[in-house]
Design a protein around this motif. Structure first.
Motif, PDB file in Angstrom:
ATOM      1  N   ASN A  22      71.273  46.852  50.348  1.00  0.00           N
ATOM      2  CA  ASN A  22      71.179  47.782  49.221  1.00  0.00           C
ATOM      3  C   ASN A  22      71.133  49.222  49.742  1.00  0.00           C
ATOM      4  N   LEU A  23      71.894  50.086  49.116  1.00  0.00           N
ATOM      5  CA  LEU A  23      71.963  51.491  49.566  1.00  0.00           C
ATOM      6  C   LEU A  23      70.617  52.209  49.415  1.00  0.00           C
ATOM      7  N   GLN A  61      80.830  47.469  41.023  1.00  0.00           N
ATOM      8  CA  GLN A  61      82.280  47.362  41.276  1.00  0.00           C
ATOM      9  C   GLN A  61      83.064  47.974  40.113  1.00  0.00           C
ATOM     10  N   ALA A  62      82.622  49.132  39.702  1.00  0.00           N
ATOM     11  CA  ALA A  62      83.186  49.780  38.523  1.00  0.00           C
ATOM     12  C   ALA A  62      83.894  51.087  38.863  1.00  0.00           C
ATOM     13  N   GLY A  63      83.593  51.634  40.057  1.00  0.00           N
ATOM     14  CA  GLY A  63      84.098  52.976  40.360  1.00  0.00           C
ATOM     15  C   GLY A  63      83.250  54.046  39.700  1.00  0.00           C
ATOM     16  N   GLY A 123      80.104  54.678  40.862  1.00  0.00           N
ATOM     17  CA  GLY A 123      79.197  55.189  41.891  1.00  0.00           C
ATOM     18  C   GLY A 123      77.769  54.686  41.813  1.00  0.00           C
ATOM     19  N   GLY A 182      75.820  52.348  43.240  1.00  0.00           N
ATOM     20  CA  GLY A 182      75.066  52.223  44.489  1.00  0.00           C
ATOM     21  C   GLY A 182      74.827  53.583  45.138  1.00  0.00           C
ATOM     22  N   ASP A 206      72.111  55.510  43.200  1.00  0.00           N
ATOM     23  CA  ASP A 206      70.770  54.996  43.513  1.00  0.00           C
ATOM     24  C   ASP A 206      70.320  55.474  44.894  1.00  0.00           C
TER      25      ASP A 206
HETATM   26  P1  ATP Z   1      81.843  53.050  43.776  1.00  0.00           P
HETATM   27  O1  ATP Z   1      81.991  53.749  42.492  1.00  0.00           O
HETATM   28  O2  ATP Z   1      81.107  53.871  44.792  1.00  0.00           O
HETATM   29  O3  ATP Z   1      83.132  52.443  44.247  1.00  0.00           O
HETATM   30  P2  ATP Z   1      81.123  50.484  42.923  1.00  0.00           P
HETATM   31  O4  ATP Z   1      81.660  50.671  41.564  1.00  0.00           O
HETATM   32  O5  ATP Z   1      81.924  49.655  43.858  1.00  0.00           O
HETATM   33  O6  ATP Z   1      80.804  51.873  43.538  1.00  0.00           O
HETATM   34  P3  ATP Z   1      78.354  49.767  43.260  1.00  0.00           P
HETATM   35  O7  ATP Z   1      77.410  49.705  42.107  1.00  0.00           O
HETATM   36  O8  ATP Z   1      78.151  50.877  44.195  1.00  0.00           O
HETATM   37  O9  ATP Z   1      79.769  49.746  42.630  1.00  0.00           O
HETATM   38  O10 ATP Z   1      78.249  48.346  43.990  1.00  0.00           O
HETATM   39  C1  ATP Z   1      79.147  47.842  44.895  1.00  0.00           C
HETATM   40  C2  ATP Z   1      78.449  46.762  45.721  1.00  0.00           C
HETATM   41  O11 ATP Z   1      77.454  47.381  46.533  1.00  0.00           O
HETATM   42  C3  ATP Z   1      77.714  45.739  44.878  1.00  0.00           C
HETATM   43  O12 ATP Z   1      78.510  44.600  44.710  1.00  0.00           O
HETATM   44  C4  ATP Z   1      76.415  45.454  45.656  1.00  0.00           C
HETATM   45  O13 ATP Z   1      76.475  44.242  46.362  1.00  0.00           O
HETATM   46  C5  ATP Z   1      76.270  46.579  46.665  1.00  0.00           C
HETATM   47  N1  ATP Z   1      75.120  47.481  46.430  1.00  0.00           N
HETATM   48  C6  ATP Z   1      74.420  48.095  47.376  1.00  0.00           C
HETATM   49  N2  ATP Z   1      73.451  48.871  46.842  1.00  0.00           N
HETATM   50  C7  ATP Z   1      73.563  48.762  45.510  1.00  0.00           C
HETATM   51  C8  ATP Z   1      72.829  49.327  44.426  1.00  0.00           C
HETATM   52  N3  ATP Z   1      71.779  50.137  44.619  1.00  0.00           N
HETATM   53  N4  ATP Z   1      73.238  49.013  43.188  1.00  0.00           N
HETATM   54  C9  ATP Z   1      74.281  48.190  42.994  1.00  0.00           C
HETATM   55  N5  ATP Z   1      74.974  47.609  43.978  1.00  0.00           N
HETATM   56  C10 ATP Z   1      74.635  47.887  45.238  1.00  0.00           C
END
Ligand code: ATP
Length: 294
Positions: free
Chosen positions: A76-77, A104-106, A108, A110, A113
């Motif tokens: 986890n970040l 995994q929505a784009g 941001g 993680g 947080d």
């Molecule tokens: P980004 O917009 O940066 O591309 P993202 O849409 O890919 O982000 P995140 O919510 O950042 O989505 O999550 C991607 C993956 O990172 C998740 O599948 C999860 O396993 C991992 N992860 C690490 N830290 C977190 C966090 N604090 N919240 C959610 N997911 C996290």
């Protein structure tokens, strides 16, 4: 006696906004494999909440989350942020994360947080870390993390590290939807590289329309990853948004899709239609000039 609540200094709670990309132009690829970009980042009113509390100084750090799919360990970040500030085996704090930003929505989630954990731990433990040091630490944790230390409307260039804050925009209504499936970011870049053709850039148009009202702005938003994203749910979201006269645009490398809409009632009608079409994450919210708040 000051009359202060003694628990006030023992806990901090942070309200953490998501982001969308009003534009996302991938402008090239460096010899080290990193892509260069020009993008207008915008915080939006979907919020995670992070609560950080002091525990016994020798008690190993604990992380809990209300979303079972999110790892509550060193992946986890938020955990990684604590390690950067407190060392490899952090002690003396417990953190609880309430997830409302889809993964995994784009959007941001993680990264946002992570920025919140940096700000929150520094404040709770009164760490002697300057803003400049925190900014550098944020950059070492992820390309989007420094943006979230500030939030609002920001132009990102280079490999995303060059940030130029822009005038805040009014709180424009948005519909945001995401299917159950996500798109791994490396896969999205691979597909974009394989496309092998130049795509029209949107960032300059977006910069020119930021203050000209929702209709003008949202008609020129765009994202290069739209050209390579064909998940069935994304196709369905696009179709429903277009049927409501809105322009669907991917956020980041996907798979959330947003559409700006000057009329909140029309945004709600579109959101209802998306829910009726079986899309699991649908919300009507607004752009916000606010970043992370205590
Ligand atoms: P980004 O917009 O940066 O591309 P993202 O849409 O890919 O982000 P995140 O919510 O950042 O989505 O999550 C991607 C993956 O990172 C998740 O599948 C999860 O396993 C991992 N992860 C690490 N830290 C977190 C966090 N604090 N919240 C959610 N997911 C996290």
């Amino acid at each position: 006696m000051t009359g202060e609540d003694p628990l006030m200094n023992e806990t901090v709670t942070l309200k953490i906004p998501a982001k969308i990309n009003l534009s996302l132009d991938i402008t090239g690829k460096l010899p080290n494999g990193y892509h260069t970009l020009r993008s207008v980042f915008q915080t939006v009113g979907i919020f995670d909440t992070l609560t950080i509390s002091k525990t016994a100084p020798d008690q190993p750090m604990m992380l809990t989350c209300d979303e079972p799919a999110v790892p509550c360990d060193a992946r986890n970040l938020v955990w990684k942020a604590a390690v950067k500030l407190l060392g490899e085996d952090p002690c003396g704090i417990a953190m609880h994360l309430e997830k409302r930003i889809p993964s995994q929505a784009g959007m941001g989630g993680g990264s946002a947080d992570c920025a919140a954990a940096l700000l929150g731990i520094r404040k709770l433990l009164a760490l002697p870390v300057t803003d400049a040091q925190l900014h550098e630490t944020a950059g070492s944790l992820g390309a989007d993390v420094p943006f979230f230390l500030r939030g609002g409307t920001v132009l990102a260039e280079g490999i995303g590290e060059k940030l130029t804050p822009l005038e805040p925009i009014p709180a424009y209504p948005l519909v945001i939807a995401k299917g159950a499936e996500g798109i791994p970011t490396p896969e999205a870049y691979r597909r974009l590289d394989a496309l092998g053709k130049a795509l029209p850039a949107d960032t300059d148009s977006v910069l020119g329309q930021l203050q000209n009202g929702a209709d003008a702005l949202f008609s020129c938003c765009g994202n290069h990853f739209d050209a390579i994203t064909d998940l069935p749910e994304v196709l369905r979201i696009r179709q429903v948004m277009r049927e409501h006269g809105l322009k669907p645009v991917l956020s980041g490398s996907g798979a959330a899709v947003f559409a700006g809409c000057a009329n909140p009632a029309r945004a709600q009608t579109c959101a209802d239609a998306l829910k009726a079409a079986g899309i699991p994450f649908v919300t009507v919210c607004r752009t916000t000039a606010e970043g992370i708040r205590f």
